[in-house]
Design a protein around this motif. Sequence first.
Motif, PDB file in Angstrom:
ATOM      1  N   HIS A   1       7.263  -6.965   0.634  1.00  0.00           N
ATOM      2  CA  HIS A   1       6.857  -7.204  -0.750  1.00  0.00           C
ATOM      3  C   HIS A   1       5.656  -8.138  -0.742  1.00  0.00           C
ATOM      4  O   HIS A   1       5.683  -9.177  -0.090  1.00  0.00           O
ATOM      5  N   ARG A   2       4.601  -7.767  -1.454  1.00  0.00           N
ATOM      6  CA  ARG A   2       3.383  -8.573  -1.510  1.00  0.00           C
ATOM      7  C   ARG A   2       3.167  -9.084  -2.932  1.00  0.00           C
ATOM      8  O   ARG A   2       3.172  -8.302  -3.869  1.00  0.00           O
ATOM      9  N   ARG A   3       2.969 -10.372  -3.051  1.00  0.00           N
ATOM     10  CA  ARG A   3       2.673 -10.977  -4.347  1.00  0.00           C
ATOM     11  C   ARG A   3       1.166 -11.130  -4.468  1.00  0.00           C
ATOM     12  O   ARG A   3       0.557 -11.870  -3.704  1.00  0.00           O
ATOM     13  N   LYS A   4       0.599 -10.437  -5.427  1.00  0.00           N
ATOM     14  CA  LYS A   4      -0.857 -10.462  -5.587  1.00  0.00           C
ATOM     15  C   LYS A   4      -1.370 -11.833  -5.992  1.00  0.00           C
ATOM     16  O   LYS A   4      -2.425 -12.259  -5.540  1.00  0.00           O
ATOM     17  N   ASP A   5      -0.630 -12.534  -6.840  1.00  0.00           N
ATOM     18  CA  ASP A   5      -1.133 -13.796  -7.356  1.00  0.00           C
ATOM     19  C   ASP A   5      -1.183 -14.901  -6.307  1.00  0.00           C
ATOM     20  O   ASP A   5      -2.077 -15.736  -6.322  1.00  0.00           O
ATOM     21  N   THR A   6      -0.249 -14.903  -5.342  1.00  0.00           N
ATOM     22  CA  THR A   6      -0.227 -15.963  -4.329  1.00  0.00           C
ATOM     23  C   THR A   6      -0.621 -15.475  -2.950  1.00  0.00           C
ATOM     24  O   THR A   6      -0.909 -16.277  -2.070  1.00  0.00           O
ATOM     25  N   GLY A   7      -0.595 -14.158  -2.744  1.00  0.00           N
ATOM     26  CA  GLY A   7      -0.870 -13.622  -1.418  1.00  0.00           C
ATOM     27  C   GLY A   7       0.345 -13.631  -0.509  1.00  0.00           C
ATOM     28  O   GLY A   7       0.282 -13.230   0.641  1.00  0.00           O
ATOM     29  N   GLN A   8       1.483 -14.100  -1.016  1.00  0.00           N
ATOM     30  CA  GLN A   8       2.694 -14.168  -0.201  1.00  0.00           C
ATOM     31  C   GLN A   8       3.169 -12.767   0.162  1.00  0.00           C
ATOM     32  O   GLN A   8       3.152 -11.853  -0.648  1.00  0.00           O
ATOM     33  N   VAL A   9       3.583 -12.623   1.405  1.00  0.00           N
ATOM     34  CA  VAL A   9       4.180 -11.390   1.901  1.00  0.00           C
ATOM     35  C   VAL A   9       5.569 -11.770   2.390  1.00  0.00           C
ATOM     36  O   VAL A   9       5.715 -12.686   3.190  1.00  0.00           O
ATOM     37  N   HIS A  10       6.588 -11.094   1.870  1.00  0.00           N
ATOM     38  CA  HIS A  10       7.937 -11.409   2.318  1.00  0.00           C
ATOM     39  C   HIS A  10       8.797 -10.153   2.367  1.00  0.00           C
ATOM     40  O   HIS A  10       8.477  -9.142   1.756  1.00  0.00           O
ATOM     41  N   LEU A  11       9.861 -10.253   3.137  1.00  0.00           N
ATOM     42  CA  LEU A  11      10.793  -9.148   3.303  1.00  0.00           C
ATOM     43  C   LEU A  11      11.926  -9.276   2.293  1.00  0.00           C
ATOM     44  O   LEU A  11      12.447 -10.370   2.084  1.00  0.00           O
ATOM     45  N   ARG A  12      12.281  -8.141   1.700  1.00  0.00           N
ATOM     46  CA  ARG A  12      13.387  -8.104   0.748  1.00  0.00           C
ATOM     47  C   ARG A  12      14.235  -6.883   1.048  1.00  0.00           C
ATOM     48  O   ARG A  12      13.719  -5.845   1.464  1.00  0.00           O
ATOM     49  N   TRP A  13      15.530  -7.002   0.811  1.00  0.00           N
ATOM     50  CA  TRP A  13      16.417  -5.860   0.969  1.00  0.00           C
ATOM     51  C   TRP A  13      16.220  -4.911  -0.196  1.00  0.00           C
ATOM     52  O   TRP A  13      16.006  -5.328  -1.325  1.00  0.00           O
TER      53      TRP A  13
END
Length: 160
Positions: A87-99
């Motif tokens: 999952h990529r958050r456009k506003d912060t640039g965070q990339v994280h894994l989600r189930w």
Amino acid sequence: MMGWSTEARVSDLAQPDPPGAADPIDRRCGSPPCQQDADTKAFTGRGGAPAEVRQAQTRVDRIHRQQEELSRLTRRVRGRTFNLAVHRRKDTGQVHLRWRAAGSGARAGHIAWGVIHAHFAQLPGVLREWYERIHRRANELNRREIEARLAQRHACERNP
């Protein structure tokens, strides 16, 4: 002139960039493009500021690749009901894994670990342990990604 054609430079200047477009280095640091960003000792390996920024970006990129690999690994499980999605958050640039529930339709979407854990508790021991290890690894990568992006941002602020 180091292999750059005048035609290419003029055409680059003539084409307006779409909103939000920037040079990859500028996008990482949020600084406007300028000549001062160049490493003064680029070919000696002794340039300090840009090297720190490049190393921070390399670390972030490496973690993103590991997240992608872990996501692919969970999608290869036969008969899977759930998998990890990047999952990529456009506003912060965070990339994280989600189930995420496998498939499409009303059931598909991101699901909290607590809901999935109840499902995994019914699986045979080896498979259940595998999913729990994968979940711990996903949490670790998510934490490391946040730390790496923070270190990258600080490197960019120290080396404008």
